[in-house]
Design an enzyme around this catalytic site. Structure first.
Site: not given
Ligand code: PBG
Length: 330
Positions: A123, A125, A133, A203, A213, A225, A241, A256, A321
Site C-alpha cells: 500500500c 499510505c 493510499c 476492506k 495508523r 479514505r 469486490e 477486513k 496481533y
C-alpha cells in the site's frame, strides 16, 4: 422432526469430553498470521501506545520475533513498513525502495526463519507525505482525488520490490480498482508467476484502523479514505469486490475488519472456494487490551472466543496481533 422431550440438545454438552468431541471449530497456530511493524535501524523495539504488547521493530528484532513465532507454530508474518518522515513524498516512492525497512526485514527473516511465509502488505499510505493510499490529483469539484490508474503503477512496483527482496506473498490493501490484475501482470512479466496475491478484497472504511495508523504514522493528513475503502453499510457491494478480485486472479481473499464483518466472511465463504483470510484489526485488538488492563473482561478467554468466532464465520486464516500471546497460552 423429533421434539422435546425426545430431543435434548443439552445431552451433548454435559461433560468436557462430550463438548470436546462435538466442537465444530478449532483454532490452531496454523491458522494465524502475525503482523509486524518494521522500521530501519538496529535493536529497535519501540512499544506502540494504542496497541499494548506490540512494538515497532527493526529488521534484526523482526527476524528474532519471526523466529519465535515460527517456534510457536505460527506459519506466517505480514510486514508493514514505517519509513522515516524524510523518506515520504507525494507519490510514495519509498514503497519500492530495495533498501527500505520491509525489504531489509524480509531478507533478515529469510535468514532467521527460512521456512516462514513472509507476506508483504502493499500500500502507499505509509510512504506518502499526505497519508493517502495512492497518488493524488486535483479534482475540479472535490479539491483532490486519489488517482486510481496512476496508483496501480506504484503498487505494481512496490509488489515487485517486495517479491524481489524475497517475500513469499504480496497483499495489496489499497482498494484501487484493477490492482490485482495489474500486480499479477507485473509479477508474471518479472518471472514471478509463483508469487501468490492475497487480496484485501473487501476492506471497509472506518475508525477500525486508528491504532494501526498511530503505529504506522499513516493517518491521512486531510480527508478520509471513503472514496476508496468501502462503506461499512454495504454487504452486496462486498460480494462484487470479492468477485472482481477473483476474476483478476487473486489467490487468497481477505476480509477486513474481521469482528465487524462476520457476515461478510460468511458470504465470502459461501460464494467461493478460495482460501479465505480475515484481518482482526488494530481496534479490535486495542479494545480487548484496554478492557483487559482494566480488569473488566477475562482477556485470555475473550481472545480465544474472538479467534474461534472469526474461524466459525468461515475464515481459514486470521491475521491477528494476538497471535503470539495466544499461541504461547496453548
Ligand atoms: C494500509 C493498511 C491499513 C491497515 C492494514 N493495511 C491502514 C488503513 O487502511 O488505514 C489497518 C490494519 C489494522 O488496523 O490493524 N492501507
Amino acid at each position: 422432526m423429533a421434539k422435546f422431550p425426545v430431543q435434548r440438545l443439552r445431552r451433548l454438552r454435559a461433560t468436557p469430553t462430550l463438548r470436546r468431541m462435538t466442537r465444530e471449530t478449532l483454532v490452531t497456530p496454523d491458522d494465524l498470521i502475525a503482523p509486524l511493524f518494521v522500521q530501519s535501524g538496529a535493536a529497535v523495539r519501540t512499544p506502540i501506545d494504542a496497541m499494548p504488547g506490540q512494538c515497532r521493530l527493526s529488521p534484526d528484532t523482526a527476524a528474532h520475533e519471526a523466529q519465535q513465532l515460527w517456534r510457536l507454530g505460527i506459519p506466517a508474518v505480514m510486514l508493514f513498513g514505517i519509513p522515516p518522515d524524510s523518506e515520504k513524498d507525494s507519490i510514495g516512492s519509498s514503497a519500492y525502495d530495495a533498501e527500505g525497512p520491509v525489504a531489509q526485514a524480509i531478507r533478515a527473516i529469510r535468514q532467521a526463519a527460512p521456512e516462514m511465509c513472509v507476506i508483504a502488505d502493499v500500500c502507499a499510505c505509509e510512504y506518502t507525505d499526505h497519508g493517502h493510499c495512492g497518488v493524488l490529483r486535483e479534482h475540479p469539484q472535490r479539491g483532490y482525488s486519489v488517482d486510481n490508474d496512476a496508483t496501480l503503477e506504484l503498487l505494481a512496483r512496490a509488489a515487485l520490490c517486495c517479491a524481489a527482496a524475497g517475500a513469499d506473498m504480496v497483499a495489496p490493501s489499497d482498494m484501487m480498482d484493477g490492482r490485482v490484475a495489474c500486480i499479477r501482470v507485473a509479477l508474471d512479466e518479472a518471472g514471478r508467476t509463483d508469487t501468490p496475491i492475497m487480496s484485501y478484497a473487501a476492506k471497509f472504511a472506518g475508525a477500525f484502523y486508528g491504532p494501526f495508523r498511530e503505529a504506522a504514522g499513516s493517518a491521512p493528513s486531510f480527508g478520509d479514505r471513503r472514496s476508496y475503502q468501502m462503506d461499512i453499510a454495504n454487504r452486496r457491494e462486498a460480494r462484487r469486490e470479492i468477485e472482481s478480485d477473483i476474476e483478476e486472479g487473486a489467490d487468497i481473499i481477505l476480509i477486513k475488519p474481521a469482528l465487524f464483518c462476520l457476515d461478510i466472511i460468511r458470504d465470502a465463504r459461501e460464494m467461493c472456494d478460495l482460501p479465505l483470510c480475515a484481518y482482526n484489526v488494530s481496534s479490535e485488538y486495542a479494545m480487548i487490551k484496554a478492557a483487559g488492563q482494566n480488569g473488566w473482561i477475562d482477556e485470555a478467554r475473550l481472545i480465544d472466543e474472538t479467534l474461534t468466532s472469526i474461524k466459525r464465520a468461515g475464515a481459514d486464516m486470521i491475521i491477528t496481533y494476538h497471535a503470539r500471546e495466544w499461541a504461547q497460552s496453548q
